[in-house]
Design a protein around this motif. Structure first.
Motif, PDB file in Angstrom:
ATOM      1  N   PHE A  86       0.744  -1.140   0.038  1.00 14.10           N
ATOM      2  CA  PHE A  86      -0.036  -0.076   0.148  1.00 14.10           C
ATOM      3  C   PHE A  86       0.967   1.215   0.128  1.00 14.10           C
ATOM      4  O   PHE A  86       0.778   2.110  -0.766  1.00 14.10           O
ATOM      5  CB  PHE A  86      -0.926   0.012   1.276  1.00 14.10           C
ATOM      6  CG  PHE A  86      -2.125  -1.014   1.284  1.00 14.10           C
ATOM      7  CD1 PHE A  86      -2.537  -1.559   0.244  1.00 14.10           C
ATOM      8  CD2 PHE A  86      -2.686  -1.297   2.307  1.00 14.10           C
ATOM      9  CE1 PHE A  86      -3.525  -2.662   0.072  1.00 14.10           C
ATOM     10  CE2 PHE A  86      -3.830  -2.069   2.508  1.00 14.10           C
ATOM     11  CZ  PHE A  86      -4.308  -2.755   1.308  1.00 14.10           C
ATOM     12  N   ILE A  87       1.787   1.521   1.036  1.00 14.02           N
ATOM     13  CA  ILE A  87       2.615   2.444   0.975  1.00 14.02           C
ATOM     14  C   ILE A  87       3.605   2.816  -0.262  1.00 14.02           C
ATOM     15  O   ILE A  87       3.604   3.659  -0.718  1.00 14.02           O
ATOM     16  CB  ILE A  87       3.510   2.294   2.316  1.00 14.02           C
ATOM     17  CG1 ILE A  87       2.665   2.315   3.502  1.00 14.02           C
ATOM     18  CG2 ILE A  87       4.558   3.295   2.232  1.00 14.02           C
ATOM     19  CD1 ILE A  87       3.131   2.064   4.695  1.00 14.02           C
TER      20      ILE A  87
ATOM     21  N   VAL B 253       1.527   7.293 -12.909  1.00 10.14           N
ATOM     22  CA  VAL B 253       0.948   7.361 -11.559  1.00 10.14           C
ATOM     23  C   VAL B 253      -0.321   6.333 -11.475  1.00 10.14           C
ATOM     24  O   VAL B 253      -0.886   6.230 -10.347  1.00 10.14           O
ATOM     25  CB  VAL B 253      -0.071   8.843 -11.754  1.00 10.14           C
ATOM     26  CG1 VAL B 253       0.790  10.051 -11.474  1.00 10.14           C
ATOM     27  CG2 VAL B 253      -0.830   9.263 -12.941  1.00 10.14           C
ATOM     28  N   THR B 254      -0.458   5.717 -12.591  1.00  9.60           N
ATOM     29  CA  THR B 254      -1.460   4.729 -12.530  1.00  9.60           C
ATOM     30  C   THR B 254      -0.868   3.477 -12.251  1.00  9.60           C
ATOM     31  O   THR B 254      -1.511   2.396 -12.097  1.00  9.60           O
ATOM     32  CB  THR B 254      -2.451   4.595 -13.701  1.00  9.60           C
ATOM     33  OG1 THR B 254      -1.125   4.542 -14.835  1.00  9.60           O
ATOM     34  CG2 THR B 254      -3.356   5.864 -13.924  1.00  9.60           C
ATOM     35  N   ALA B 255       0.724   3.370 -12.214  1.00  6.49           N
ATOM     36  CA  ALA B 255       1.388   2.026 -11.801  1.00  6.49           C
ATOM     37  C   ALA B 255       1.109   1.667 -10.668  1.00  6.49           C
ATOM     38  O   ALA B 255       0.869   0.338 -10.098  1.00  6.49           O
ATOM     39  CB  ALA B 255       2.725   2.348 -12.097  1.00  6.49           C
TER      40      ALA B 255
ATOM     41  N   LEU C 245      -1.948  -2.361  -7.043  1.00  3.15           N
ATOM     42  CA  LEU C 245      -2.885  -2.788  -6.078  1.00  3.15           C
ATOM     43  C   LEU C 245      -3.643  -3.796  -6.697  1.00  3.15           C
ATOM     44  O   LEU C 245      -4.532  -4.457  -5.962  1.00  3.15           O
ATOM     45  CB  LEU C 245      -3.317  -1.451  -5.511  1.00  3.15           C
ATOM     46  CG  LEU C 245      -2.494  -0.610  -4.604  1.00  3.15           C
ATOM     47  CD1 LEU C 245      -3.107   0.450  -3.817  1.00  3.15           C
ATOM     48  CD2 LEU C 245      -2.129  -1.527  -3.335  1.00  3.15           C
ATOM     49  N   ILE C 246      -4.422  -3.372  -7.797  1.00  2.48           N
ATOM     50  CA  ILE C 246      -5.470  -4.112  -8.417  1.00  2.48           C
ATOM     51  C   ILE C 246      -4.926  -5.533  -8.602  1.00  2.48           C
ATOM     52  O   ILE C 246      -5.583  -6.623  -8.315  1.00  2.48           O
ATOM     53  CB  ILE C 246      -5.844  -3.552  -9.844  1.00  2.48           C
ATOM     54  CG1 ILE C 246      -6.613  -2.318  -9.490  1.00  2.48           C
ATOM     55  CG2 ILE C 246      -6.731  -4.483 -10.599  1.00  2.48           C
ATOM     56  CD1 ILE C 246      -6.902  -1.299 -10.642  1.00  2.48           C
ATOM     57  N   ARG C 247      -3.731  -5.759  -8.971  1.00  5.86           N
ATOM     58  CA  ARG C 247      -3.012  -7.137  -9.040  1.00  5.86           C
ATOM     59  C   ARG C 247      -2.870  -7.780  -7.749  1.00  5.86           C
ATOM     60  O   ARG C 247      -2.913  -9.065  -7.776  1.00  5.86           O
ATOM     61  CB  ARG C 247      -1.747  -7.030  -9.856  1.00  5.86           C
ATOM     62  CG  ARG C 247      -1.645  -6.568 -11.165  1.00  5.86           C
ATOM     63  CD  ARG C 247      -2.581  -7.672 -11.911  1.00  5.86           C
ATOM     64  NE  ARG C 247      -2.428  -7.951 -13.327  1.00  5.86           N
ATOM     65  CZ  ARG C 247      -3.361  -8.646 -14.156  1.00  5.86           C
ATOM     66  NH1 ARG C 247      -4.141  -9.236 -13.630  1.00  5.86           N
ATOM     67  NH2 ARG C 247      -3.147  -8.635 -15.293  1.00  5.86           N
TER      68      ARG C 247
ATOM     69  N   SER D  65     -11.967   3.484  -4.139  1.00 10.52           N
ATOM     70  CA  SER D  65     -12.979   2.630  -4.594  1.00 10.52           C
ATOM     71  C   SER D  65     -12.323   1.246  -4.499  1.00 10.52           C
ATOM     72  O   SER D  65     -12.955   0.423  -4.282  1.00 10.52           O
ATOM     73  CB  SER D  65     -13.434   2.921  -6.165  1.00 10.52           C
ATOM     74  OG  SER D  65     -12.347   2.693  -6.795  1.00 10.52           O
ATOM     75  N   LEU D  66     -11.046   1.104  -4.369  1.00 10.65           N
ATOM     76  CA  LEU D  66     -10.224  -0.067  -4.249  1.00 10.65           C
ATOM     77  C   LEU D  66     -10.561  -0.400  -2.667  1.00 10.65           C
ATOM     78  O   LEU D  66     -10.657  -1.701  -2.352  1.00 10.65           O
ATOM     79  CB  LEU D  66      -8.666   0.143  -4.689  1.00 10.65           C
ATOM     80  CG  LEU D  66      -8.463  -0.153  -5.945  1.00 10.65           C
ATOM     81  CD1 LEU D  66      -6.711   0.032  -5.998  1.00 10.65           C
ATOM     82  CD2 LEU D  66      -8.476  -2.034  -6.051  1.00 10.65           C
TER      83      LEU D  66
END
Length: 557
Positions: free
Chosen positions: A186-187, A222-224, A229-231, A282-283
């Motif tokens: 997360f961090i 920035v979306t990396a 986190l989605i993975r 939302s995640l």
């Protein structure tokens, strides 16, 4: 001899690649396929070095978005950066390295190969931010690079930790990891996606050329963190109220700051920060697929917004101040139309691309047992988004022109206009096409009328407040406006933190910092001492040798 334009050549390759990825992504989605490839680099006796590639519908759709936006950015850059100079070729190769790093990160299910792409993104983004080689861009590059290094440290800790689980193919074992591993990831993702308290570097990275800003702040760097986190998704640890609050505060702070900012690119960067907060929140509410949907649709309209802003800057003598940009729609009607479409899509205006993902996220969040604070923060941030968007619209379109007398801009159709035309089509149609094809909007959300109309009410309220904010005189104390325009003093917190640690370390060691005291300087100091002792020992006469020999003999007996 015909001289090849490298920008057009790479545009064609990336555009054809994006269409192939789009077809494959929909095919994999319908057939529910997942392909796992091992590409063996090196094999010697029992040592085998492999690179792993994982294809599923999610990675393929993300690759389509990255390739499509990159192709549009490259054909746009051929005019914006100039084709014939050597520096433009350097710019092209840097952008291609950036795209390769992002694809390496997207397609790998292995933490080692993800680290290669993750580090590549950090290094190449630093090179692109300092591209103009001024003092301000150098400082911005340092902030960007050093903040991203913190995320790299988190990934290295993860790699060492997952060694105890027997492998780095994290994608199959997310149900077996302990909670601390998820907190580290997360961090790490918060540093890359610029959440609180690491949000200072995103507005600073605007020192890069505008095509780079479009690529970096829409679909790649920035979306990396969000993609990682989605993975790693595991609902047991992701439903976390503390991280949810941090992402909501990021939405709130960035939207507030955008309302008091006059730099065109910084306003768009702060809106990116706000949308990243929405994806993260939302995640942490458990909506993994909706977060990914908003990531894709946001990439389309945000890249368009940056490219239109770049055309304004290009034709207005590198001016980025929105107070000088009034009545641009009279000079450049085509660009202004595309700019306003992306702006409305950002607000969540019905039936544009951003509406389908934003509205689904906000309405689905109402079914998640939210407390009152989270509910209010969600809707308040939605109103603030419309507020700064309408303020930007008013300053650039309706406000009287304050730039130069006898200044004429002709809006001719060239390659820059072609790229924004293609992105405008995607900004209008991508959201509805994706939601229909993927079936993400097939569930029926039944809400009371007042909650159903609440988002529309806050959009209208935000537009009205944005209009009022345009007309405001400085009624409050000046410190209030400094506070909101300087990222709520985020920069200064880090300065005081550094100052405190520096004074503490200086008092404890006297002269040296702890990094030098326990690091290279201290090691070299002790090596010098030990070598002096050995030298003293060796240049003495024979009786020291005989005495030590006698001592060792007694010890051995």
């Amino acid at each position: 001899m015909l001289k090849l334009n490298f920008y057009i050549f790479w545009f064609m390759i990336l555009f054809i690649g994006s269409m192939i990825f789009l077809y494959m992504g929909f095919l994999f989605m319908f057939m529910n396929y997942s392909f796992f490839f091992e590409w063996e680099f090196f094999n010697l006796n029992s040592l085998s070095l492999c690179y792993l590639i994982f294809f599923d519908w999610m990675s393929l759709m993300f690759c389509f978005v990255v390739f499509f936006i990159s192709s549009m950015v490259l054909i746009y850059s051929s005019i914006y950066m100039g084709v014939n100079s050597y520096s433009s070729k350097r710019f092209l190769y840097l952008v291609l390295l950036f795209i390769i790093s992002m694809i390496m990160m997207i397609l790998s299910p292995n933490l080692i190969s993800i680290l290669l792409g993750w580090d590549g993104l950090g290094i190449v983004s630093y090179c692109l931010v300092i591209y103009y080689q001024s003092n301000s861009s150098f400082l911005s590059g340092m902030i960007t690079c050093l903040t991203n290094r913190l995320g790299d440290i988190g990934l290295l800790i993860m790699i060492c930790w997952l060694f105890s689980y027997g492998g780095w193919h994290f994608i199959f074992y997310t149900n077996f990891y302990s909670s601390m591993i998820f907190y580290v990831i997360f961090i790490s993702s918060f540093t890359k996606s610029a959440q609180i308290p690491f949000c200072c570097w995103l507005p600073a990275a605007m020192a890069a050329p505008t095509p780079v800003s479009s690529l970096v702040h829409s679909s790649t760097l920035v979306t990396a963190g969000v993609y990682l986190l989605i993975r790693f998704y595991n609902s047991l640890y992701y439903l976390n109220c503390y991280f949810l609050l941090m992402s909501l505060l990021t939405m709130l702070i960035s939207s507030f700051c955008a309302n008091y900012e006059f730099d065109l690119k910084k306003i768009i960067a702060l809106s990116t920060l706000s949308q990243l907060g929405l994806m993260m929140s939302s995640l942490f509410l458990g909506m993994q697929e909706l977060s990914f949907f908003h990531l894709l649709s946001h990439a389309m309209f945000k890249s368009l917004l940056f490219l239109c802003a770049g055309i304004y800057i290009f034709y207005m003598n590198d001016n980025q101040d929105i107070r000088y940009m009034g009545s641009v729609c009279l000079f450049m009607p085509y660009t202004s139309t595309c700019f306003n479409i992306s702006n409305f899509s950002l607000c969540g205006m019905p039936f544009l691309s951003g509406f389908y993902s934003k509205d689904l996220i906000i309405e689905s969040s109402l079914l998640m047992n939210l407390n009152l604070l989270t509910f209010l923060l969600y809707y308040f941030s939605l109103g603030l988004t419309c507020m700064y968007s309408f303020r930007l619209f008013y300053y650039t379109m309706i406000y009287n022109c304050k730039f130069m007398k006898f200044y004429m801009i002709y809006d001719s159709f060239n390659l820059m206009k072609f790229s924004i035309f293609m992105l405008t089509i995607m900004s209008v149609f991508f959201g509805c096409l994706y939601s229909w094809v993927s079936g993400i909007s097939l569930f029926f959300i039944f809400l009371p009328l007042n909650l159903k109309l609440m988002s529309l009410f806050f959009i209208i309220l935000g537009v009205m407040m944005g209009y009022d904010l345009f007309n405001f005189s400085y009624m409050l104390n000046m410190n209030y406006y400094y506070f909101n325009s300087l990222m709520w003093f985020m920069y200064f917190h880090s300065y005081y933190l550094y100052n405190y640690f520096y004074i503490f370390v200086y008092n404890s060691t006297g002269v040296l910092n702890w990094g030098e005291y326990y690091g290279a300087y201290g090691v070299s100091f002790y090596i010098l001492k030990i070598s002096n002792i050995f030298q003293f020992y060796f240049i003495n006469n024979l009786k020291i040798f005989l005495f030590t020999f006698f001592v060792w003999l007694i010890f051995m007996i």
